[in-house]
Design a protein around this motif. Sequence first.
Motif, PDB file in Angstrom:
ATOM      1  N   MET A   1       0.847  -1.195   0.000  1.00 15.22           N
ATOM      2  CA  MET A   1       0.000   0.000   0.000  1.00 15.22           C
ATOM      3  C   MET A   1       0.882   1.246   0.000  1.00 15.22           C
ATOM      4  O   MET A   1       1.974   1.234   0.534  1.00 15.22           O
ATOM      5  CB  MET A   1      -0.873  -0.030   1.259  1.00 15.22           C
ATOM      6  CG  MET A   1      -1.887   1.060   1.303  1.00 15.22           C
ATOM      7  SD  MET A   1      -3.012   0.755   2.697  1.00 15.22           S
ATOM      8  CE  MET A   1      -3.746   2.323   2.809  1.00 15.22           C
ATOM      9  N   THR A   2       0.394   2.288  -0.619  1.00 11.72           N
ATOM     10  CA  THR A   2       1.136   3.543  -0.614  1.00 11.72           C
ATOM     11  C   THR A   2       0.240   4.637  -0.049  1.00 11.72           C
ATOM     12  O   THR A   2      -0.970   4.475   0.082  1.00 11.72           O
ATOM     13  CB  THR A   2       1.575   3.943  -2.037  1.00 11.72           C
ATOM     14  OG1 THR A   2       0.415   4.071  -2.844  1.00 11.72           O
ATOM     15  CG2 THR A   2       2.504   2.915  -2.635  1.00 11.72           C
ATOM     16  N   MET A   3       0.859   5.736   0.271  1.00 12.59           N
ATOM     17  CA  MET A   3       0.102   6.836   0.873  1.00 12.59           C
ATOM     18  C   MET A   3      -1.051   7.264  -0.025  1.00 12.59           C
ATOM     19  O   MET A   3      -0.998   7.088  -1.241  1.00 12.59           O
ATOM     20  CB  MET A   3       1.022   8.006   1.154  1.00 12.59           C
ATOM     21  CG  MET A   3       1.564   8.688  -0.075  1.00 12.59           C
ATOM     22  SD  MET A   3       2.702   9.984   0.401  1.00 12.59           S
ATOM     23  CE  MET A   3       2.753  10.925  -1.097  1.00 12.59           C
ATOM     24  N   GLU A   4      -2.085   7.814   0.605  1.00 16.38           N
ATOM     25  CA  GLU A   4      -3.220   8.315  -0.162  1.00 16.38           C
ATOM     26  C   GLU A   4      -3.461   9.773   0.194  1.00 16.38           C
ATOM     27  O   GLU A   4      -3.241  10.199   1.327  1.00 16.38           O
ATOM     28  CB  GLU A   4      -4.477   7.487   0.109  1.00 16.38           C
ATOM     29  CG  GLU A   4      -4.998   7.600   1.528  1.00 16.38           C
ATOM     30  CD  GLU A   4      -6.298   6.869   1.755  1.00 16.38           C
ATOM     31  OE1 GLU A   4      -7.258   7.067   0.985  1.00 16.38           O
ATOM     32  OE2 GLU A   4      -6.352   6.080   2.707  1.00 16.38           O
ATOM     33  N   ARG A   5      -3.890  10.534  -0.779  1.00 20.64           N
ATOM     34  CA  ARG A   5      -4.221  11.931  -0.546  1.00 20.64           C
ATOM     35  C   ARG A   5      -5.542  11.996   0.199  1.00 20.64           C
ATOM     36  O   ARG A   5      -6.492  11.289  -0.131  1.00 20.64           O
ATOM     37  CB  ARG A   5      -4.324  12.655  -1.896  1.00 20.64           C
ATOM     38  CG  ARG A   5      -4.705  14.111  -1.816  1.00 20.64           C
ATOM     39  CD  ARG A   5      -3.540  15.019  -2.103  1.00 20.64           C
ATOM     40  NE  ARG A   5      -3.920  16.408  -1.929  1.00 20.64           N
ATOM     41  CZ  ARG A   5      -4.023  17.286  -2.912  1.00 20.64           C
ATOM     42  NH1 ARG A   5      -3.749  16.935  -4.150  1.00 20.64           N
ATOM     43  NH2 ARG A   5      -4.366  18.529  -2.656  1.00 20.64           N
ATOM     44  N   VAL A   6      -5.592  12.831   1.252  1.00 20.61           N
ATOM     45  CA  VAL A   6      -6.797  12.990   2.057  1.00 20.61           C
ATOM     46  C   VAL A   6      -7.092  14.474   2.235  1.00 20.61           C
ATOM     47  O   VAL A   6      -6.274  15.332   1.903  1.00 20.61           O
ATOM     48  CB  VAL A   6      -6.667  12.290   3.440  1.00 20.61           C
ATOM     49  CG1 VAL A   6      -6.517  10.784   3.273  1.00 20.61           C
ATOM     50  CG2 VAL A   6      -5.524  12.863   4.254  1.00 20.61           C
TER      51      VAL A   6
ATOM     52  N   ARG B   1      -2.307  10.358   3.961  1.00 22.24           N
ATOM     53  CA  ARG B   1      -2.292   9.356   5.025  1.00 22.24           C
ATOM     54  C   ARG B   1      -1.226   8.343   4.635  1.00 22.24           C
ATOM     55  O   ARG B   1      -1.315   7.698   3.586  1.00 22.24           O
ATOM     56  CB  ARG B   1      -3.642   8.661   5.165  1.00 22.24           C
ATOM     57  CG  ARG B   1      -3.670   7.615   6.291  1.00 22.24           C
ATOM     58  CD  ARG B   1      -5.017   6.915   6.423  1.00 22.24           C
ATOM     59  NE  ARG B   1      -6.071   7.862   6.775  1.00 22.24           N
ATOM     60  CZ  ARG B   1      -7.096   8.202   5.973  1.00 22.24           C
ATOM     61  NH1 ARG B   1      -7.208   7.670   4.771  1.00 22.24           N
ATOM     62  NH2 ARG B   1      -8.010   9.049   6.378  1.00 22.24           N
ATOM     63  N   LEU B   2      -0.199   8.215   5.481  1.00 16.12           N
ATOM     64  CA  LEU B   2       0.862   7.248   5.228  1.00 16.12           C
ATOM     65  C   LEU B   2       0.379   5.850   5.601  1.00 16.12           C
ATOM     66  O   LEU B   2      -0.634   5.688   6.279  1.00 16.12           O
ATOM     67  CB  LEU B   2       2.112   7.621   6.029  1.00 16.12           C
ATOM     68  CG  LEU B   2       2.699   9.015   5.735  1.00 16.12           C
ATOM     69  CD1 LEU B   2       3.904   9.287   6.621  1.00 16.12           C
ATOM     70  CD2 LEU B   2       3.059   9.177   4.268  1.00 16.12           C
ATOM     71  N   ASP B   3       1.129   4.848   5.197  1.00 21.97           N
ATOM     72  CA  ASP B   3       0.748   3.453   5.448  1.00 21.97           C
ATOM     73  C   ASP B   3       0.481   3.169   6.920  1.00 21.97           C
ATOM     74  O   ASP B   3      -0.381   2.365   7.243  1.00 21.97           O
ATOM     75  CB  ASP B   3       1.825   2.496   4.947  1.00 21.97           C
ATOM     76  CG  ASP B   3       1.833   2.365   3.433  1.00 21.97           C
ATOM     77  OD1 ASP B   3       0.862   2.805   2.776  1.00 21.97           O
ATOM     78  OD2 ASP B   3       2.817   1.829   2.905  1.00 21.97           O
ATOM     79  N   ASP B   4       1.227   3.820   7.828  1.00 19.54           N
ATOM     80  CA  ASP B   4       1.043   3.563   9.260  1.00 19.54           C
ATOM     81  C   ASP B   4      -0.067   4.410   9.880  1.00 19.54           C
ATOM     82  O   ASP B   4      -0.291   4.367  11.088  1.00 19.54           O
ATOM     83  CB  ASP B   4       2.351   3.763  10.023  1.00 19.54           C
ATOM     84  CG  ASP B   4       2.794   5.221  10.088  1.00 19.54           C
ATOM     85  OD1 ASP B   4       2.124   6.104   9.504  1.00 19.54           O
ATOM     86  OD2 ASP B   4       3.820   5.485  10.738  1.00 19.54           O
TER      87      ASP B   4
ATOM     88  N   GLU C   1       7.283   6.522   0.413  1.00 20.36           N
ATOM     89  CA  GLU C   1       5.947   6.314  -0.154  1.00 20.36           C
ATOM     90  C   GLU C   1       5.620   7.290  -1.274  1.00 20.36           C
ATOM     91  O   GLU C   1       4.828   6.983  -2.163  1.00 20.36           O
ATOM     92  CB  GLU C   1       4.901   6.390   0.960  1.00 20.36           C
ATOM     93  CG  GLU C   1       5.007   5.228   1.935  1.00 20.36           C
ATOM     94  CD  GLU C   1       4.010   5.293   3.070  1.00 20.36           C
ATOM     95  OE1 GLU C   1       2.860   5.728   2.837  1.00 20.36           O
ATOM     96  OE2 GLU C   1       4.381   4.898   4.196  1.00 20.36           O
ATOM     97  N   SER C   2       6.231   8.471  -1.247  1.00 23.46           N
ATOM     98  CA  SER C   2       5.961   9.466  -2.293  1.00 23.46           C
ATOM     99  C   SER C   2       6.929   9.355  -3.461  1.00 23.46           C
ATOM    100  O   SER C   2       6.728   9.988  -4.492  1.00 23.46           O
ATOM    101  CB  SER C   2       6.035  10.885  -1.723  1.00 23.46           C
ATOM    102  OG  SER C   2       7.375  11.210  -1.364  1.00 23.46           O
ATOM    103  N   GLY C   3       8.009   8.592  -3.276  1.00 20.02           N
ATOM    104  CA  GLY C   3       9.017   8.485  -4.325  1.00 20.02           C
ATOM    105  C   GLY C   3       9.885   9.727  -4.423  1.00 20.02           C
ATOM    106  O   GLY C   3      10.465  10.000  -5.468  1.00 20.02           O
ATOM    107  N   THR C   4       9.984  10.467  -3.326  1.00 21.21           N
ATOM    108  CA  THR C   4      10.784  11.690  -3.299  1.00 21.21           C
ATOM    109  C   THR C   4      12.204  11.351  -2.865  1.00 21.21           C
ATOM    110  O   THR C   4      12.407  10.666  -1.860  1.00 21.21           O
ATOM    111  CB  THR C   4      10.164  12.713  -2.320  1.00 21.21           C
ATOM    112  OG1 THR C   4       8.824  12.991  -2.745  1.00 21.21           O
ATOM    113  CG2 THR C   4      10.955  14.007  -2.280  1.00 21.21           C
TER     114      THR C   4
END
Length: 112
Positions: A1-6, A50-53, A98-101
Amino acid sequence: MTMERVSASLLRANLYVAALDITTEDATQKWGEPEVTWDDLGPWNTFVFRLDDGTLAGLVREVTNSPSPGYALVGSNEKTGNATGVNPGHTLIAFLAESGTDESRVLHKGFD
């Protein structure tokens, strides 16, 4: 799972994590338009994830008169609505992964 925009409304009290060399153009291209939030200083471009954790990570930058380049990365606990329990080092590492930065975009860490 990767972060999702909220929704930015989830990010209330938060902890400064780091300054990142990310332009509004870069962020918009990757995540869409920022939400504009307001405080006593005025309007802010805001991207919240929202990060994975479950930690909330926000990229924030004053729309006008920003004192520095890039965005501030802040963290918050979604369950409590504040920074209690937020580990800034972990939040930074997780956001970058998670963002690939790339880590080279970190201008300043707010901890150490």
